[in-house]
Design a protein around this motif. Structure first.
Motif, PDB file in Angstrom:
ATOM      1  N   PRO A 114       0.819  -1.205   0.000  1.00  0.00           N
ATOM      2  CA  PRO A 114       0.000   0.000   0.000  1.00  0.00           C
ATOM      3  C   PRO A 114       0.858   1.263   0.000  1.00  0.00           C
ATOM      4  N   MET A 115       0.258   2.389  -0.331  1.00  0.00           N
ATOM      5  CA  MET A 115       0.925   3.679  -0.161  1.00  0.00           C
ATOM      6  C   MET A 115       0.826   4.073   1.306  1.00  0.00           C
ATOM      7  N   TYR A 116       1.926   4.551   1.884  1.00  0.00           N
ATOM      8  CA  TYR A 116       1.889   4.950   3.291  1.00  0.00           C
ATOM      9  C   TYR A 116       3.023   5.907   3.600  1.00  0.00           C
ATOM     10  N   ASN A 117       2.675   7.098   4.075  1.00  0.00           N
ATOM     11  CA  ASN A 117       3.667   8.063   4.534  1.00  0.00           C
ATOM     12  C   ASN A 117       2.980   9.063   5.461  1.00  0.00           C
ATOM     13  N   LEU A 118       3.707  10.052   5.915  1.00  0.00           N
ATOM     14  CA  LEU A 118       3.188  11.008   6.899  1.00  0.00           C
ATOM     15  C   LEU A 118       1.991  11.825   6.421  1.00  0.00           C
ATOM     16  N   VAL A 119       1.840  12.003   5.123  1.00  0.00           N
ATOM     17  CA  VAL A 119       0.704  12.780   4.623  1.00  0.00           C
ATOM     18  C   VAL A 119      -0.372  11.905   3.977  1.00  0.00           C
ATOM     19  N   LYS A 120      -0.060  10.636   3.738  1.00  0.00           N
ATOM     20  CA  LYS A 120      -1.034   9.689   3.184  1.00  0.00           C
ATOM     21  C   LYS A 120      -1.130   8.503   4.142  1.00  0.00           C
ATOM     22  N   ARG A 121      -2.041   8.616   5.124  1.00  0.00           N
ATOM     23  CA  ARG A 121      -2.106   7.645   6.218  1.00  0.00           C
ATOM     24  C   ARG A 121      -3.369   6.789   6.188  1.00  0.00           C
ATOM     25  N   TYR A 141       4.849   1.662  -0.238  1.00  0.00           N
ATOM     26  CA  TYR A 141       5.565   2.522  -1.191  1.00  0.00           C
ATOM     27  C   TYR A 141       5.377   4.001  -0.855  1.00  0.00           C
ATOM     28  N   SER A 142       6.235   4.816  -1.432  1.00  0.00           N
ATOM     29  CA  SER A 142       6.233   6.282  -1.257  1.00  0.00           C
ATOM     30  C   SER A 142       6.391   6.739   0.189  1.00  0.00           C
ATOM     31  N   PRO A 143       7.368   6.224   0.936  1.00  0.00           N
ATOM     32  CA  PRO A 143       7.557   6.699   2.309  1.00  0.00           C
ATOM     33  C   PRO A 143       7.952   8.173   2.370  1.00  0.00           C
ATOM     34  N   VAL A 205       7.722   5.496   8.988  1.00  0.00           N
ATOM     35  CA  VAL A 205       6.919   4.460   8.327  1.00  0.00           C
ATOM     36  C   VAL A 205       7.288   3.080   8.863  1.00  0.00           C
ATOM     37  N   ASN A 206       8.575   2.828   8.946  1.00  0.00           N
ATOM     38  CA  ASN A 206       9.055   1.511   9.366  1.00  0.00           C
ATOM     39  C   ASN A 206       8.708   1.198  10.814  1.00  0.00           C
ATOM     40  N   TYR A 207       8.420   2.229  11.596  1.00  0.00           N
ATOM     41  CA  TYR A 207       8.145   2.036  13.020  1.00  0.00           C
ATOM     42  C   TYR A 207       6.783   1.389  13.260  1.00  0.00           C
ATOM     43  N   THR A 212       6.372  -4.352   7.223  1.00  0.00           N
ATOM     44  CA  THR A 212       7.534  -5.243   7.145  1.00  0.00           C
ATOM     45  C   THR A 212       8.770  -4.455   6.728  1.00  0.00           C
ATOM     46  N   ALA A 213       8.599  -3.636   5.686  1.00  0.00           N
ATOM     47  CA  ALA A 213       9.693  -2.769   5.215  1.00  0.00           C
ATOM     48  C   ALA A 213       9.142  -1.737   4.248  1.00  0.00           C
ATOM     49  N   PRO A 214       9.565  -0.481   4.370  1.00  0.00           N
ATOM     50  CA  PRO A 214       9.174   0.519   3.367  1.00  0.00           C
ATOM     51  C   PRO A 214      10.040   0.367   2.125  1.00  0.00           C
ATOM     52  N   ILE A 215       9.467   0.677   0.980  1.00  0.00           N
ATOM     53  CA  ILE A 215      10.216   0.628  -0.275  1.00  0.00           C
ATOM     54  C   ILE A 215      10.877   1.981  -0.494  1.00  0.00           C
ATOM     55  N   ILE A 216      12.160   1.984  -0.713  1.00  0.00           N
ATOM     56  CA  ILE A 216      12.856   3.243  -0.980  1.00  0.00           C
ATOM     57  C   ILE A 216      13.306   3.285  -2.436  1.00  0.00           C
ATOM     58  N   GLY A 217      13.386   4.491  -2.961  1.00  0.00           N
ATOM     59  CA  GLY A 217      13.864   4.683  -4.318  1.00  0.00           C
ATOM     60  C   GLY A 217      14.866   5.821  -4.326  1.00  0.00           C
TER      61      GLY A 217
END
Length: 237
Positions: A114-121, A141-143, A205-207, A212-217
């Motif tokens: 899923p998409m997940y970050n501080l502004v998309k929760r 994705y998109s941390p 995000v990882n916390y 399991t793990a955020p995807i980084i690019g």
């Protein structure tokens, strides 16, 4: 690809199917024909005979869910994929799929993206609790929010280039003024802590216990090095 061939057992390799890769009318969606053809093309390109995870990349309203799930199970039985996985489905769609898979003895979805970050929760509402309850792995994705949380953006601050500047899809996704206000405040918070905002956003995000793990690019080695600092960042409540 030569490295992958020699060290295949050391890597977890994933790919996705749904979006068109050609003008072929059969080359899109989650039909059996497209799932099988897309996977064979992927294996040929990667020079491997199997994938660890194969994602359905979006929900196909034109193909019966049973057809898609049966196709994925057949690929598991053929040894071409180890596990089916899912991305950009809603919680009810995934739960329905898990029920069909269990009823028919198909291989279950084991991983979600899923998409997940501080502004998309939004994932916190149903997707992450569902994944925890079903014991599904989650690689989000998109941390960094497409670069929004890297310190380059603020209420009036914009870089010369970047996804939010160059890609209309990202500009629309994160274009609300509130998001840039959050980015500015987050950057200031990171500055007070004496850390770069990018690894802090990834560590946040990882916390979450459901991740399991955020995807980084990264576009270059410098960006990659900054993102990897998240591994050593100790989050507090």
């Amino acid at each position: 690809m030569n490295l992958l061939k020699k060290e295949r057992q050391k890597y977890v390799v994933t790919s996705k199917v749904y979006w068109p890769t050609s003008e072929d009318p059969n080359g899109k969606g989650l039909s059996k024909k497209n799932i099988f053809k897309s996977l064979d093309d992927t294996l040929l390109r990667l020079g491997t005979d199997y994938l660890d995870f194969y994602f359905v990349h979006d929900f196909d309203h034109n193909t019966p869910m049973e057809t898609t799930l049966e196709s994925l199970d057949q690929l598991v039985k053929a040894g071409k994929i180890l596990h089916p996985a899912v991305s950009n489905w809603s919680a009810w769609q995934i739960e329905k799929a898990l029920g069909i898979q269990a009823k028919n003895g198909y291989s279950l979805f084991e991983l979600m993206e899923p998409m997940y970050n501080l502004v998309k929760r939004q994932a916190e509402v149903e997707l992450l609790p569902m994944a925890q309850a079903e014991k599904m792995g989650v690689i989000s994705y998109s941390p960094l929010g497409g670069g929004l949380l890297t310190g380059k953006y603020g209420e009036t601050k914009r870089p010369v280039s970047g996804r939010l500047v160059e890609d209309q899809r990202y500009a629309q996704r994160y274009g609300e003024k509130t998001n840039f206000k959050i980015a500015a405040e987050f950057t200031q918070f990171a500055k007070k802590l004496g850390v770069h905002p990018a690894p802090l956003a990834i560590a946040w995000v990882n916390y979450h216990q459901g991740i399991t793990a955020p995807i980084i690019g990264a576009r270059n080695m410098e960006q990659l090095a900054v993102s990897l600092e998240a591994v050593n960042f100790e989050m507090t409540e």
